[in-house]
Write an enzyme that holds these catalytic residues in place. Structure first.
Site, PDB file in Angstrom:
ATOM      1  N   LYS A  98     -42.124  96.561   3.384  1.00 30.58           N
ATOM      2  CA  LYS A  98     -42.347  97.250   4.643  1.00 30.58           C
ATOM      3  C   LYS A  98     -41.542  96.632   5.791  1.00 30.58           C
ATOM      4  O   LYS A  98     -41.370  95.433   5.879  1.00 30.58           O
ATOM      5  CB  LYS A  98     -43.837  97.204   5.020  1.00 30.58           C
ATOM      6  CG  LYS A  98     -44.755  97.972   4.093  1.00 30.58           C
ATOM      7  CD  LYS A  98     -44.587  99.469   4.259  1.00 30.58           C
ATOM      8  CE  LYS A  98     -45.042  99.957   5.612  1.00 30.58           C
ATOM      9  NZ  LYS A  98     -46.448  99.681   5.898  1.00 30.58           N
ATOM     10  N   HIS A 153     -41.836 122.001  18.350  1.00 31.93           N
ATOM     11  CA  HIS A 153     -42.977 121.988  17.426  1.00 31.93           C
ATOM     12  C   HIS A 153     -42.759 121.007  16.276  1.00 31.93           C
ATOM     13  O   HIS A 153     -43.317 121.165  15.191  1.00 31.93           O
ATOM     14  CB  HIS A 153     -43.254 123.391  16.863  1.00 31.93           C
ATOM     15  CG  HIS A 153     -43.423 124.443  17.906  1.00 31.93           C
ATOM     16  ND1 HIS A 153     -44.606 124.655  18.585  1.00 31.93           N
ATOM     17  CD2 HIS A 153     -42.528 125.337  18.427  1.00 31.93           C
ATOM     18  CE1 HIS A 153     -44.450 125.638  19.453  1.00 31.93           C
ATOM     19  NE2 HIS A 153     -43.189 126.060  19.389  1.00 31.93           N
ATOM     20  N   GLU A 161     -44.823 101.092  18.411  1.00 32.84           N
ATOM     21  CA  GLU A 161     -46.245 101.452  18.275  1.00 32.84           C
ATOM     22  C   GLU A 161     -47.084 100.834  19.397  1.00 32.84           C
ATOM     23  O   GLU A 161     -48.010 101.477  19.912  1.00 32.84           O
ATOM     24  CB  GLU A 161     -46.756 101.008  16.909  1.00 32.84           C
ATOM     25  CG  GLU A 161     -46.177 101.825  15.758  1.00 32.84           C
ATOM     26  CD  GLU A 161     -46.541 101.271  14.392  1.00 32.84           C
ATOM     27  OE1 GLU A 161     -46.270 101.964  13.398  1.00 32.84           O
ATOM     28  OE2 GLU A 161     -47.096 100.150  14.306  1.00 32.84           O
ATOM     29  N   SER A 216     -45.298  93.463   6.445  1.00 33.16           N
ATOM     30  CA  SER A 216     -46.672  93.685   6.007  1.00 33.16           C
ATOM     31  C   SER A 216     -47.202  92.427   5.338  1.00 33.16           C
ATOM     32  O   SER A 216     -46.459  91.696   4.675  1.00 33.16           O
ATOM     33  CB  SER A 216     -46.724  94.854   5.018  1.00 33.16           C
ATOM     34  OG  SER A 216     -47.953  94.886   4.327  1.00 33.16           O
TER      35      SER A 216
END
Length: 486
Positions: free
Chosen positions: A287, A160, A294, A281
């Site tokens: 970043k 979970h 992804e 970024s």
């Protein structure tokens, strides 16, 4: 109205097709990828025709030489693909006719484009299975290398998305290896179903010539023939199954990618991608984005879409061949390209990960991840498990309320929950929890080490099978390209 192409096979029609119909009808822009398989399938076909006396030896020799010349032009990049040809089959036949004249027309004896395209597609997918199989092996080996490197590293296991129990990081990576080896087994099973020749089915009913279908299959390194002529031309189960197998592969890789995304966040802080496998970024200079992971996660949906598209195309088709089946290839081609790129980029991305072992170890010790071990200890002291579960649950609640951990509880505090805990308490470290699970399939170090060794053997067996099939195909195709077949 603008007119399109004149039909090569002529006869029935008195006018050329409309130019817009040519655009709708043409598959040549994408089925060019079948060119090599189309030509070598034709070489095998005409060799069989000569062997059975259906065409003369002289005509067959001329056709084989012509096909080999067309193949050379295609591989040299000098072949002219014309949209008016409609598909790769007619494109090759048109060029063969330019080279040989009317004798080229004998090639299509005892054959339809229906069984021809089914053969080409099977041969192409057969090659794709082997190429993707090698990519799967590469990813498995990268995961195994990472697991070996991190054999002592402990990380919290999750259910979970909540910290649950401590495990070895190598055990976690091995879980993905096991998934991918199941994927390899599925591809091997599919290979046997793909590697059967539909040639000889004709348009749908078989042909009236005394052909030798098994001989053609042997020339093409196939394992036999499709038994029913209707099914041979209408079946695309092999393409559906292939897309399903690719979808399952990407389910597994997407789950891995999702974990890598989470683990690379500041909130987890477990890993860092190498600069070569991350991006920045455009506005936030601090970043470091896990774009590789992804994109793996995102491209999974693309392959799922191709599977759904194929199922939708097939679901309402009466037997036998329908033009709808032209829509079977683009999705498969794109799915293979997508999965192949993912399988290529993932191994170096995995091997160059930086693992924050200290942060993983800290997380494995936090959040009462050894609670189950404490309950098991009470059971070994004679307390029923459900009672032990409740006792430990109250202990956890007490620790949370008072800002304590199991390790910082005083003897008097242990005594509040059960007398046995005053004199008998279990080891309370994550490593002790891991060491306690030396069972087959568990996260104990010796069993994980044995599991990694077995997985490597499985990968090597898989690679050996891939190499055996590849060599068999290359031998057959070399003979079709250069050998004396007629």
């Amino acid at each position: 109205m603008e007119r399109g192409s004149t039909k090569l096979w002529g006869g029935r029609f008195h006018a050329s097709t409309d130019a817009l119909v040519d655009q709708l009808n043409a598959s040549l822009p994408f089925d060019q990828r079948l060119a090599v398989h189309d030509i070598l399938g034709s070489v095998a076909h005409v060799a069989m025709l000569a062997r059975r006396g259906i065409v003369s030896r002289d005509d067959a020799l001329a056709i084989v030489d012509g096909l080999r010349q067309v193949l050379a032009e295609i591989e040299a990049g000098t072949f002219e693909f014309r949209l008016a040809d409609e598909d790769i089959h007619l494109s090759v036949e048109r060029r063969l006719h330019e080279l040989l004249g009317p004798v080229a027309g004998r090639l299509h004896t005892a054959r339809s484009r229906n069984d021809q395209v089914a053969l080409d597609f099977r041969l192409w997918i057969r090659d794709a299975i082997l190429a993707l199989g090698r990519g799967l092996a590469d990813v498995c080996e990268a995961l195994l290398d990472l697991a070996e490197r991190e054999r002592e590293t402990i990380v919290p296991g999750y259910t979970h998305l909540q910290r649950a129990q401590p495990i070895l990081l190598s055990h976690h990576f091995h879980a993905y290896v096991v998934m991918l080896l199941r994927d390899a087994d599925r591809l091997r099973e599919l290979y046997a179903r793909v590697n059967r020749s539909p040639l000889g089915a004709g348009a749908l009913a078989g042909v009236t010539y005394p052909i030798d279908r098994e001989y053609v299959a042997t020339l093409l390194a196939m394992d036999g023939i499709c038994e029913n002529s209707l099914d041979a031309v209408a079946d695309r189960d092999f393409a559906v199954e292939f897309l399903a197998d690719l979808s399952i592969i990407l389910v597994h890789l997407s789950r891995l990618a999702d974990e890598l995304v989470l683990w690379s966040t500041a909130e987890f802080g477990f890993i860092e991608f190498a600069d070569a496998f991350a991006t920045g970024s455009s506005i936030m200079p601090q970043k470091k984005n896990p774009d590789v992971a992804e994109l793996i996660r995102a491209k999974t949906g693309r392959v799922f879409g191709h599977l759904q598209s194929m199922l939708t195309v097939l679901k309402g088709l009466p037997l036998a061949y329908n033009k709808d089946l032209q829509e079977d290839k683009e999705g498969v081609f794109d799915a293979v390209d997508t999965v192949q790129l993912i399988l290529a980029v993932l191994p170096p991305a995995l091997r160059t990960l930086t693992i924050n072992r200290e942060r993983m170890a800290q997380a494995a010790e936090e959040s009462f991840t050894v609670a189950t071990d404490l309950a098991d200890h009470l059971v070994r002291c004679g307390i029923p498990f459900r009672e032990a579960h409740a006792i430990v649950g109250r202990l956890v609640a007490y620790c949370i309320e008072h800002g304590k951990t199991f390790a910082t509880l005083e003897p008097g505090e242990w005594a509040q929950f059960h007398p046995v805990l005053v004199t008998s308490r279990p080891p309370l470290t994550a490593r002790d929890a891991v060491l306690a699970r030396e069972i087959p399939g568990g996260t104990g170090p010796s069993h994980v080490a044995a599991a990694l060794a077995r997985a490597r053997e499985h990968v090597q067996t898989w690679r050996a099978w891939l190499a055996e099939q590849q060599a068999r195909i290359e031998t057959a195709f070399h003979r079709l390209r250069t050998g004396a077949l007629v």
